[in-house]
Structures are given as structure tokens and as C-alpha cells.
Scaffold this motif. Structure first.
Motif, short mmCIF file in Angstrom:
data_model
loop_
_atom_site.label_atom_id
_atom_site.label_comp_id
_atom_site.label_asym_id
_atom_site.label_seq_id
_atom_site.Cartn_x
_atom_site.Cartn_y
_atom_site.Cartn_z
N SER A 1 27.68 47.46 -11.26
CA SER A 1 26.45 48.24 -11.32
C SER A 1 25.88 46.76 -12.28
O SER A 1 26.50 46.97 -12.88
N GLN B 1 25.32 54.03 -18.45
CA GLN B 1 26.04 54.80 -17.54
C GLN B 1 25.84 56.22 -16.28
O GLN B 1 26.65 56.02 -15.32
N TRP C 1 24.25 49.33 -7.04
CA TRP C 1 25.36 49.23 -7.05
C TRP C 1 25.88 48.08 -6.29
O TRP C 1 24.84 47.21 -5.58
N ALA D 1 34.92 51.31 -18.39
CA ALA D 1 34.74 52.97 -18.30
C ALA D 1 36.23 53.18 -19.28
O ALA D 1 35.43 54.77 -20.09
N HIS E 1 32.28 55.89 -16.69
CA HIS E 1 31.51 54.59 -15.64
C HIS E 1 31.34 54.14 -16.95
O HIS E 1 31.58 54.54 -18.26
#
Ligand SMILES: [Zn+2]
Ligand SMILES: [Zn+2]
Length: 314
Positions: free
Chosen positions: A75, A90, A97, A133, A254
């Protein structure tokens, strides 16, 4: 080019697809799979475009313009919404995306590309996406020495690696013996369940696990909720611990571009034993069967090599 295209729930077809569009075209060398891919394949996912669509979001390969090896982040943030302006890319309200790693080539904006450190294999570089992440989730926690992790899947084990590399005492609870053994090998301690810890990470993504993670957190402690539950899930909460014990619940979702860089650096430094998480290398044609398999043993990620042909295991 050949690509795995989702036509609907559990309808994945490997076929000749149009060449990708994008600022930069990348020849895919490795695309790892994760639980999100299983969700996407099985039920669809909010970030997927309408069917038929490409997917695969943990992708490493070679830029066709410069020959540089890169990780393709899944992303790019908009850069202008309130969270972006506040330094929290995030949770950008309007991200783009970049899906389509399960293909021979993928197109991506320049901003999504991160150089792969020399010597780091493509399969390991692809894992920098989920590891980022985990880097973010650790940053959402506190500097506690005693840490519990609920769930010994790839995410729980990545969290364990990062925290153990910081010299913390880490317990990973999972009911699979093989995953507890993996936790031991990563410098943590595998256990059937958590006791009480100052800091607890939930890495399962089910309301029961969220509740168990709260129950395993000592008074005054922090729970970081890393596993996303199915869309629309609600759960009753015991208010007592949140009020009387000042238990803090923090979501972790994220990652930011800096966290992707940190993940690549951690892999290159050997902080994460990625080989312990690397599963079989498979072809695009083997992907539907792989996504449908219920894993009962160790936590490993499939590595899709789009140049590999059906059945020719490496
Ligand atoms: Zn993933
Ligand atoms: Zn934004």
C-alpha cells in the motif's frame, strides 16, 4: 503473462492476464502467502477491488527498468488525510492498495518500492511486509520485560523474534506443539497458555482470543490487539479490569514505510530466523490447493515462485 486471478470466493484461476500497469513494473521472484490471502480467497476482503482481480500482497522481485531488487509494499498512504498528517500512515483513510504479487509481473508506484539489502533472498524480503506489521505492533506496546503472545502463527512468531532480539522474556501460547517448538527455537518460550504478563500481544484474530489476551494481562498492563476479527464482529467486554486495573487496549494495524525499512533491516541483521517460517516453494497452479489446506502443524508461509511450473517442487 501468467497470473492467479480471483473470480469469486474459492474461485482462483491461473491464466494469461494482461500485462500490469503502473509507474514501475517488477518481475516477481517470490510472493509469500498469509492468513489474509486465505481470507481473500475464501470470502473476499474489503481491500480487494471488484472480481475478477489479482491478489498477493507480500511480493519481492526485480525492477524491469533499473534491475534493482525490491520489496513491493502492499500500500501507499495518501499523505494528506488526518492520520497521514499526524504521522500515522498505517491508518490512512485513503490508501492505494497494491495487490497482484501472485503473477509473473506486478506494477507499483515508485513510492511502494523498498530496496532489498544485499544477500537477502527474495522469499525473505517478501516476508518484510508482514514483519513490518509486527514491527508496528511492537511499537504500539510498552517497554515491559515480561511479554506474552497469544497465537503462534507466523505473526505471533515474528513478534516473538523481534521481542526476543530486544532481550525480553517472551512466552508464546499456542495449542499446536510444533508451533511451541518453533517459538523455543526463536528464543522465546512455547506454552499451552499464558499466565499473567505486563504486556500481551493477541495474534489470533478471534473474539475469544481477544478476551483471553485481556485476561492474561497483569493489572496496569497493556494488551496489543494484532489479529483482525471478521468484519462487523462485536464482543462484550469486562469493564472491571479496564477501570479498576487500568488495563489498556491498543489496536495495531498495518505499518508505515519506515517500519517496512526496519523490517528489511531486521531480516538482514538476522534478528528474525525467516528460514524457520519459510514453507514450501510452490507454483501459481499449486496456490489454490495450498490456500485451502488447514495447517495443523508448524507455522509456515508458502512461497510462490511464478516461474515454477506445476508440481515441480524445489
Ligand atoms: Zn500478509
Ligand atoms: Zn492518508
Amino acid at each position: 503473462m501468467r497470473a492467479a486471478i480471483l473470480y469469486g470466493p474459492e474461485d482462483l484461476r491461473v491464466e494469461d492476464a494482461p500485462e500490469p500497469a503502473g509507474e514501475v513494473i517488477i518481475e516477481v521472484q517470490a510472493a509469500t502467502s498469509c492468513g489474509t490471502d486465505v481470507k481473500m480467497w475464501r470470502h473476499g476482503h474489503p481491500v480487494l477491488p471488484p472480481y475478477p482481480c489479482a491478489f498477493g500482497h507480500e511480493t519481492a522481485g526485480v525492477r524491469t527498468d533499473t534491475g534493482e531488487r525490491v520489496l513491493v509494499s502492499d500500500s501507499v498512504a495518501c499523505g494528506s488525510c488526518a492520520p497521514c498528517s499526524g504521522g500515522r500512515a498505517q491508518i490512512c483513510r485513503n490508501p492505494t492498495w497494491i495487490l497482484g504479487g501472485f503473477a509473473e509481473r506486478i506494477g507499483a508506484p515508485e513510492r511502494a518500492l523498498h530496496p532489498v539489502p544485499p544477500g537477502l533472498p527474495a522469499a525473505a524480503a517478501a516476508m518484510a511486509e508482514p514483519l513490518a506489521a509486527a514491527v508496528h505492533a511492537v511499537a504500539r506496546g510498552i517497554a515491559a520485560d515480561d511479554v506474552g503472545i497469544l497465537g503462534g502463527g507466523p505473526m505471533g512468531l515474528m513478534l516473538a523474534s523481534l521481542l526476543a532480539a530486544q532481550g525480553r522474556s517472551v512466552t508464546v501460547a499456542d495449542h499446536h506443539r510444533a508451533r511451541r517448538a518453533q517459538a523455543d527455537q526463536l528464543g522465546a518460550r512455547g506454552a499451552a497458555q499464558l499466565s499473567r504478563h505486563e504486556l500481551v500481544f493477541e495474534a489470533v484474530g478471534r473474539p475469544e482470543a481477544w478476551r483471553a489476551a485481556m485476561q492474561a494481562t497483569a493489572p496496569g498492563g497493556v494488551v496489543v490487539l494484532v489479529g483482525g476479527c471478521p468484519r462487523g464482529t462485536e464482543m462484550p467486554l469486562a469493564t472491571g479490569p479496564i477501570h479498576y486495573d487500568e488495563l489498556e487496549l491498543r489496536g495495531a494495524f498495518h505499518h508505515s514505510p519506515a517500519e517496512v525499512e526496519a523490517a528489511l533491516a531486521a531480516l538482514a541483521a538476522g534478528d528474525v530466523d525467516w528460514e524457520l517460517l519459510q514453507g514450501e516453494t510452490i507454483s501459481l497452479e499449486q496456490l489454490p490447493e495450498a490456500l485451502g489446506q488447514r495447517s495443523a502443524g508448524s507455522a509456515r508461509k508458502w512461497v510462490v515462485d511464478p516461474l515454477l511450473r506445476r508440481g515441480a517442487a524445489r
